[in-house]
Design a protein around this motif. Structure first.
Motif, PDB file in Angstrom:
ATOM      1  N   ASP A 139       0.807  -1.214   0.000  1.00 42.90           N
ATOM      2  CA  ASP A 139       0.000   0.000   0.000  1.00 42.90           C
ATOM      3  C   ASP A 139       0.841   1.265   0.000  1.00 42.90           C
ATOM      4  N   ASP A 140       2.162   1.121  -0.238  1.00 42.16           N
ATOM      5  CA  ASP A 140       3.038   2.296  -0.258  1.00 42.16           C
ATOM      6  C   ASP A 140       2.703   3.136  -1.492  1.00 42.16           C
ATOM      7  N   PRO A 141       2.325   4.403  -1.322  1.00 37.67           N
ATOM      8  CA  PRO A 141       1.949   5.229  -2.479  1.00 37.67           C
ATOM      9  C   PRO A 141       3.091   5.477  -3.450  1.00 37.67           C
ATOM     10  N   SER A 142       4.340   5.281  -2.998  1.00 30.94           N
ATOM     11  CA  SER A 142       5.483   5.537  -3.884  1.00 30.94           C
ATOM     12  C   SER A 142       5.701   4.411  -4.894  1.00 30.94           C
ATOM     13  N   ILE A 143       4.965   3.331  -4.770  1.00 32.34           N
ATOM     14  CA  ILE A 143       5.150   2.219  -5.708  1.00 32.34           C
ATOM     15  C   ILE A 143       4.701   2.619  -7.104  1.00 32.34           C
ATOM     16  N   GLY A 144       3.517   3.156  -7.197  1.00 34.20           N
ATOM     17  CA  GLY A 144       2.987   3.507  -8.511  1.00 34.20           C
ATOM     18  C   GLY A 144       2.755   2.258  -9.344  1.00 34.20           C
ATOM     19  N   PRO A 145       2.788   2.372 -10.662  1.00 35.63           N
ATOM     20  CA  PRO A 145       2.618   1.198 -11.523  1.00 35.63           C
ATOM     21  C   PRO A 145       3.822   0.253 -11.388  1.00 35.63           C
ATOM     22  N   LEU A 146       3.561  -1.037 -11.510  1.00 35.34           N
ATOM     23  CA  LEU A 146       4.626  -2.028 -11.424  1.00 35.34           C
ATOM     24  C   LEU A 146       5.553  -1.918 -12.631  1.00 35.34           C
ATOM     25  N   GLN A 147       6.847  -2.162 -12.389  1.00 35.94           N
ATOM     26  CA  GLN A 147       7.849  -2.099 -13.443  1.00 35.94           C
ATOM     27  C   GLN A 147       8.395  -3.503 -13.716  1.00 35.94           C
ATOM     28  N   LEU A 148       8.922  -3.687 -14.912  1.00 34.26           N
ATOM     29  CA  LEU A 148       9.419  -5.008 -15.297  1.00 34.26           C
ATOM     30  C   LEU A 148      10.600  -5.449 -14.439  1.00 34.26           C
ATOM     31  N   THR A 149      11.327  -4.501 -13.880  1.00 34.87           N
ATOM     32  CA  THR A 149      12.498  -4.845 -13.053  1.00 34.87           C
ATOM     33  C   THR A 149      12.121  -5.103 -11.602  1.00 34.87           C
ATOM     34  N   ASP A 150      10.861  -4.900 -11.243  1.00 36.59           N
ATOM     35  CA  ASP A 150      10.419  -5.146  -9.868  1.00 36.59           C
ATOM     36  C   ASP A 150      10.329  -6.640  -9.589  1.00 36.59           C
ATOM     37  N   ARG A 151      10.360  -6.968  -8.318  1.00 31.83           N
ATOM     38  CA  ARG A 151      10.073  -8.325  -7.859  1.00 31.83           C
ATOM     39  C   ARG A 151       8.974  -8.246  -6.815  1.00 31.83           C
ATOM     40  N   LEU A 152       8.106  -9.241  -6.826  1.00 32.85           N
ATOM     41  CA  LEU A 152       6.952  -9.251  -5.930  1.00 32.85           C
ATOM     42  C   LEU A 152       7.111 -10.329  -4.867  1.00 32.85           C
ATOM     43  N   ILE A 153       6.776  -9.978  -3.656  1.00 30.96           N
ATOM     44  CA  ILE A 153       6.702 -10.949  -2.566  1.00 30.96           C
ATOM     45  C   ILE A 153       5.223 -11.250  -2.369  1.00 30.96           C
ATOM     46  N   THR A 154       4.850 -12.489  -2.678  1.00 33.16           N
ATOM     47  CA  THR A 154       3.440 -12.843  -2.709  1.00 33.16           C
ATOM     48  C   THR A 154       3.151 -14.057  -1.833  1.00 33.16           C
ATOM     49  N   ILE A 155       1.880 -14.234  -1.509  1.00 33.35           N
ATOM     50  CA  ILE A 155       1.403 -15.419  -0.801  1.00 33.35           C
ATOM     51  C   ILE A 155       0.676 -16.295  -1.813  1.00 33.35           C
ATOM     52  N   VAL A 156       1.125 -17.540  -1.928  1.00 32.01           N
ATOM     53  CA  VAL A 156       0.535 -18.462  -2.896  1.00 32.01           C
ATOM     54  C   VAL A 156       0.142 -19.749  -2.182  1.00 32.01           C
ATOM     55  N   ARG A 157      -0.736 -20.497  -2.818  1.00 31.92           N
ATOM     56  CA  ARG A 157      -1.132 -21.799  -2.297  1.00 31.92           C
ATOM     57  C   ARG A 157      -0.086 -22.832  -2.673  1.00 31.92           C
ATOM     58  N   ALA A 158       0.469 -23.533  -1.673  1.00 37.24           N
ATOM     59  CA  ALA A 158       1.503 -24.530  -1.930  1.00 37.24           C
ATOM     60  C   ALA A 158       0.903 -25.752  -2.592  1.00 37.24           C
ATOM     61  N   SER A 159       1.691 -26.351  -3.458  1.00 43.21           N
ATOM     62  CA  SER A 159       1.279 -27.580  -4.125  1.00 43.21           C
ATOM     63  C   SER A 159       2.233 -28.680  -3.714  1.00 43.21           C
ATOM     64  N   PRO A 160       1.840 -29.580  -2.801  1.00 37.85           N
ATOM     65  CA  PRO A 160       2.757 -30.604  -2.297  1.00 37.85           C
ATOM     66  C   PRO A 160       3.301 -31.519  -3.377  1.00 37.85           C
ATOM     67  N   SER A 161       2.554 -31.708  -4.453  1.00 40.09           N
ATOM     68  CA  SER A 161       2.979 -32.649  -5.491  1.00 40.09           C
ATOM     69  C   SER A 161       3.885 -32.025  -6.525  1.00 40.09           C
ATOM     70  N   ALA A 162       4.063 -30.691  -6.457  1.00 37.22           N
ATOM     71  CA  ALA A 162       4.891 -30.013  -7.467  1.00 37.22           C
ATOM     72  C   ALA A 162       5.908 -29.130  -6.780  1.00 37.22           C
ATOM     73  N   GLN A 163       7.066 -28.994  -7.405  1.00 38.55           N
ATOM     74  CA  GLN A 163       8.102 -28.132  -6.888  1.00 38.55           C
ATOM     75  C   GLN A 163       7.815 -26.693  -7.275  1.00 38.55           C
ATOM     76  N   VAL A 164       8.408 -25.781  -6.498  1.00 40.77           N
ATOM     77  CA  VAL A 164       8.250 -24.364  -6.808  1.00 40.77           C
ATOM     78  C   VAL A 164       8.945 -24.068  -8.123  1.00 40.77           C
TER      79      VAL A 164
END
Length: 365
Positions: free
Chosen positions: A330-355
């Motif tokens: 929610d930081d207002p300085s982010i603005g639109p995402l850039q191609l050089t950015d990296r995202l820290i996200t929460i995802v659903r783990a899949s036990p049968s598949a590797q990351v």
């Protein structure tokens, strides 16, 4: 704080420290009694085969006692011949029998002796074979992960990293305890027994070629010394270290650690959160356990997401990594995402598949 030349890595009382030793994982060996039984059976088979060959060509042999060779004489001749005793009372006299001795009986004699002295030969060749395995391992090892300390923290850290797809062959464990190294090799990791504050021990773990180094010994002063030594040997590796006391974290960062985890502080915060909200504590516990439930991962921004806001992506974005800054979603300085950015996200783990290879897990210690 002790000096780097001293043994500062804690180990069980009374346990002898074996330095400068590399142990590679091995396949499970057969029980000794079974190995001996197999060799005895093979020796008996060679003996029986030799006796039958002699008996089949018994007309080409002569016995000094009665000039005839029966089945008992054939086994007797096979026994004294294979054991290189050779009394000379039964001898081959025909050309066929002598050719059989040259091309058949003699190789069987050699095979019989090899089987009987197989254990001795294994002992004599074990050192050469182990040296060859070590040389091949060293030449093939690149961009691996070195784990210093295979206690609760170190073991959990390497299990988390391996849950993302890192092969066990790419992990090297360093610990002063031979029992800890035995446990590591049993799980498929290579191990180095020794004091990791010494540069020669870390060199045996090929730390200068490592991509990432996890430092999780039992003492904070050890963590500082190992971090200093590791950073001196490898300027480009990512070093993550664990400390017990919060006040020692800045010292570790000054020593060259890229990230420092305060184990006691992290555990205390999780305890406090669980008291205030058991459900929130369960969620946090789930997030730091890689491969089950929810996972916290780092991934690059894909082209379809360029120009969007963090909340407009398909994944649940927690933070945006832009350069060396970590910005909240929610930081207002982010603005639109850039191609050089990296995202820290929460995802659903899949036990049968590797990351996926472009994802990197984020886990606490």
């Amino acid at each position: 704080m002790k000096l780097p030349g001293q043994d500062v890595m804690a180990r069980p009382a009374g346990e002898h420290l074996v330095t400068h030793r590399v142990k590679l994982p091995r396949k499970a060996l057969e029980r000794p009694i079974r190995q001996v039984g197999k060799r005895v059976l093979m020796a008996l088979l060679v003996l029986v085969a030799t006796a039958l060959i002699v008996y089949a060509d018994r007309g080409g042999y002569t016995d000094n006692s009665d000039d005839s060779v029966d089945l008992l004489d054939a086994f007797y001749y096979a026994t004294v011949t294979l054991s290189t005793t050779g009394y000379g009372d039964i001898t081959p006299v025909s050309d066929g029998a002598r050719l059989t001795n040259i091309f058949v009986i003699t190789p069987l004699r050699v095979l019989f002796l090899i089987i009987l002295v197989g254990t001795t030969l294994e002992v004599l060749t074990e050192r050469t074979r182990e040296e060859w395995r070590l040389n091949r391992w060293r030449s093939a090892l690149r961009d691996h992960t070195v784990v210093v300390g295979f206690g609760t923290k170190g073991r959990s850290a390497v299990q988390t990293v391996c849950a993302t797809g890192l092969k066990a062959e790419q992990v090297v464990v360093v610990d002063p305890s031979s029992k800890a190294i035995d446990a590591a090799t049993a799980e498929g990791y290579a191990g180095v027994i020794g004091d990791a504050t010494r540069s020669d021990v870390l060199k045996r773990a090929e730390v200068h070629k490592a991509r990432q180094i996890i430092i999780a010994p039992q003492r904070d002063d050890t963590s500082v010394l190992v971090t200093l030594t590791a950073r001196q040997l490898n300027r480009g590796a990512k070093i993550v270290a664990a400390v017990r006391e919060e006040e020692n974290a800045p010292l570790l960062k000054q020593s060259g650690a890229d990230a420092v985890i305060t184990s006691s502080g992290a555990a205390g915060r999780l305890l406090g959160l669980s008291v205030l909200s058991p459900a929130a504590g369960m969620v946090m516990e789930d997030l730091i356990q890689q491969g089950s439930g929810l996972d916290l991962v780092e991934r690059p921004v894909v082209r379809a997401e360029v120009g969007k806001k963090p909340r407009e992506t398909d994944d649940l974005v927690v933070s945006v990594l832009r350069g060396h800054r970590v910005l909240g979603y929610d930081d207002p300085s982010i603005g639109p995402l850039q191609l050089t950015d990296r995202l820290i996200t929460i995802v659903r783990a899949s036990p049968s598949a590797q990351v996926a290879p472009h994802l990197r897990p984020l886990s606490g210690d």
